[in-house]
Scaffold this motif. Structure first.
Motif, PDB file in Angstrom:
ATOM      1  N   CYS A  96      -5.008   4.693   2.297  1.00  0.00           N
ATOM      2  CA  CYS A  96      -3.693   4.459   1.694  1.00  0.00           C
ATOM      3  C   CYS A  96      -3.232   3.021   1.949  1.00  0.00           C
ATOM      4  O   CYS A  96      -3.763   2.322   2.818  1.00  0.00           O
ATOM      5  N   TYR A  97      -2.255   2.590   1.161  1.00  0.00           N
ATOM      6  CA  TYR A  97      -1.794   1.206   1.242  1.00  0.00           C
ATOM      7  C   TYR A  97      -0.346   1.120   0.753  1.00  0.00           C
ATOM      8  O   TYR A  97       0.148   2.004   0.051  1.00  0.00           O
ATOM      9  N   LYS A 115      15.577   0.212   1.810  1.00  0.00           N
ATOM     10  CA  LYS A 115      15.577   1.300   2.785  1.00  0.00           C
ATOM     11  C   LYS A 115      14.551   2.370   2.416  1.00  0.00           C
ATOM     12  O   LYS A 115      14.587   3.482   2.927  1.00  0.00           O
ATOM     13  N   THR A 116      13.662   2.011   1.498  1.00  0.00           N
ATOM     14  CA  THR A 116      12.633   2.935   1.026  1.00  0.00           C
ATOM     15  C   THR A 116      11.266   2.308   1.234  1.00  0.00           C
ATOM     16  O   THR A 116      11.076   1.121   0.954  1.00  0.00           O
ATOM     17  N   ILE A 117      10.332   3.097   1.738  1.00  0.00           N
ATOM     18  CA  ILE A 117       8.960   2.641   1.966  1.00  0.00           C
ATOM     19  C   ILE A 117       8.038   3.409   1.019  1.00  0.00           C
ATOM     20  O   ILE A 117       8.111   4.647   0.938  1.00  0.00           O
ATOM     21  N   TYR A 118       7.187   2.675   0.308  1.00  0.00           N
ATOM     22  CA  TYR A 118       6.252   3.297  -0.630  1.00  0.00           C
ATOM     23  C   TYR A 118       4.820   3.132  -0.122  1.00  0.00           C
ATOM     24  O   TYR A 118       4.334   2.013   0.053  1.00  0.00           O
ATOM     25  N   LEU A 119       4.187   4.265   0.096  1.00  0.00           N
ATOM     26  CA  LEU A 119       2.809   4.324   0.570  1.00  0.00           C
ATOM     27  C   LEU A 119       1.994   5.006  -0.523  1.00  0.00           C
ATOM     28  O   LEU A 119       2.329   6.117  -0.945  1.00  0.00           O
ATOM     29  N   ASN A 120       0.957   4.341  -0.999  1.00  0.00           N
ATOM     30  CA  ASN A 120       0.185   4.833  -2.141  1.00  0.00           C
ATOM     31  C   ASN A 120      -1.154   5.404  -1.685  1.00  0.00           C
ATOM     32  O   ASN A 120      -1.904   4.738  -0.958  1.00  0.00           O
ATOM     33  N   HIS A 121      -1.423   6.631  -2.100  1.00  0.00           N
ATOM     34  CA  HIS A 121      -2.732   7.258  -1.857  1.00  0.00           C
ATOM     35  C   HIS A 121      -3.296   7.624  -3.214  1.00  0.00           C
ATOM     36  O   HIS A 121      -2.741   8.464  -3.926  1.00  0.00           O
ATOM     37  N   GLU A 122      -4.400   6.972  -3.610  1.00  0.00           N
ATOM     38  CA  GLU A 122      -4.913   7.141  -4.970  1.00  0.00           C
ATOM     39  C   GLU A 122      -5.466   8.533  -5.227  1.00  0.00           C
ATOM     40  O   GLU A 122      -6.060   9.158  -4.344  1.00  0.00           O
ATOM     41  N   GLN A 123      -5.264   8.995  -6.447  1.00  0.00           N
ATOM     42  CA  GLN A 123      -5.823  10.272  -6.884  1.00  0.00           C
ATOM     43  C   GLN A 123      -7.347  10.194  -6.911  1.00  0.00           C
ATOM     44  O   GLN A 123      -7.931   9.115  -6.938  1.00  0.00           O
ATOM     45  N   GLY A 169      -9.727   2.451  -7.903  1.00  0.00           N
ATOM     46  CA  GLY A 169     -10.746   1.937  -7.002  1.00  0.00           C
ATOM     47  C   GLY A 169     -10.164   0.925  -6.025  1.00  0.00           C
ATOM     48  O   GLY A 169     -10.849   0.034  -5.548  1.00  0.00           O
ATOM     49  N   GLN A 170      -8.865   1.082  -5.755  1.00  0.00           N
ATOM     50  CA  GLN A 170      -8.121   0.193  -4.846  1.00  0.00           C
ATOM     51  C   GLN A 170      -8.177  -1.260  -5.316  1.00  0.00           C
ATOM     52  O   GLN A 170      -8.263  -2.202  -4.513  1.00  0.00           O
ATOM     53  N   LEU A 171      -8.092  -1.434  -6.596  1.00  0.00           N
ATOM     54  CA  LEU A 171      -8.105  -2.766  -7.195  1.00  0.00           C
ATOM     55  C   LEU A 171      -6.909  -3.583  -6.702  1.00  0.00           C
ATOM     56  O   LEU A 171      -5.770  -3.129  -6.754  1.00  0.00           O
TER      57      LEU A 171
END
Length: 295
Positions: A96-97, A115-123, A169-171
């Protein structure tokens, strides 16, 4: 009592072992593995369970338990000593990133303090859709409110989203040292400048809205490579023509004509929308784009 005596004797060796780990953030399975691998060397009794081990580390050492009760699969982490939250969060899902508003702030492209943190985990990788676009489907989709993830928790004064994003592909994902919520630099994985600008164009609601996105394009002007952005946009292959929205932002932010021409090479077969559910709109003819009235 014998088990406690043995673990007390091994106390300094146990603490030294935890201090030597590459990461001081552990899953339950990590602590189970450490206990299993080191039990004989530490001469711990077989009846010393993982829970006994954890209780000892919490009472006698620096172990803390952190709960992350996300609606879509919560997580527990065991943290040895002081570890920044932004480092801990990156252990919640493999690979994740940070993205969207969080990456925007890390790149210095917002004057706000989100006040918001976005953490991305690819499908997982899915087969490409073979269905073509149709104007009526675009119109219907963007006249509705945008879908927003409900997979978030409140923690340490922030709302933390764990987004299940498109597989790329975490581009454009990079590792950089940043200062986010303190003066201490933290090494994190995040989307690079070009990928961040694409992502916030696609999901302006995850970046503070249209005006924050426009401001980000303005602040990025001296640093972003439009060549790299265009190449990345082509590789991602979004279903919708987000390049039209990107072109509008670039033009409105005062980018050079030569830079705009790199985006104008993309086809413009449909009318598109800067965001969902905008209410009254104007039409930017050069980009075949509906934008909020008065923008």
């Amino acid at each position: 009592m014998a088990a406690r005596s043995r673990i007390q004797i091994a106390k300094q060796d146990i603490f030294k072992h935890l201090e030597s780990q590459a990461s001081r953030v552990f899953k339950l399975s990590d602590l189970q593995a450490i206990l299993s691998e080191q039990r004989r060397g530490w001469r711990l009794a077989q009846r010393t369970t993982t829970q006994d081990f954890i209780d000892f580390l919490k009472k006698q050492g620096k172990l803390k338990t952190l709960e992350f009760p996300f609606p879509h699969r919560g997580e527990t982490r065991y943290v040895w000593g002081a570890v920044p939250l932004m480092e801990i969060l990156l252990t919640l899902r493999p690979g994740c990133y940070y993205s969207h508003y969080t990456a925007l702030r890390m790149h210095g492209l917002t004057e706000q303090v989100p006040k918001t943190i976005y953490l991305n985990h690819e499908q997982h990788l899915k087969s490409q859709s073979t269905g073509g676009l149709a104007q009526e489907r675009i119109d219907a989709a963007f006249k509705r409110k945008a879908r927003e993830s409900n997979n978030f928790i409140e923690s340490q004064g922030s709302k933390i989203y764990l987004i299940n994003g498109k597989n790329t592909g975490q581009l454009g994902v990079v590792t950089e040292s940043v200062t986010y919520d303190s003066d201490t630099p933290v090494s994190v994985r995040l989307t690079n400048l070009e990928r961040t600008l694409i992502d916030i164009t696609v999901r302006p609601a995850y970046a503070g809205g249209i005006f924050e996105v426009l401001k980000a394009f303005e602040l990025a002007k001296q640093h972003v490579s439009i060549n790299a952005l265009a190449a990345m946009l082509q590789k991602i292959e979004h279903t919708y023509p987000y390049h039209q929205a990107i072109g509008f932002y670039l033009e409105r932010a005062g980018y050079r004509a030569s830079q705009l021409s790199l985006i104008k090479r993309f086809p413009m077969h449909y009318d598109f929308y800067l965001a969902n559910n905008m209410g009254e709109v104007d039409y930017a003819e050069s980009w075949r784009l509906y934008v909020p009235k008065g923008l």
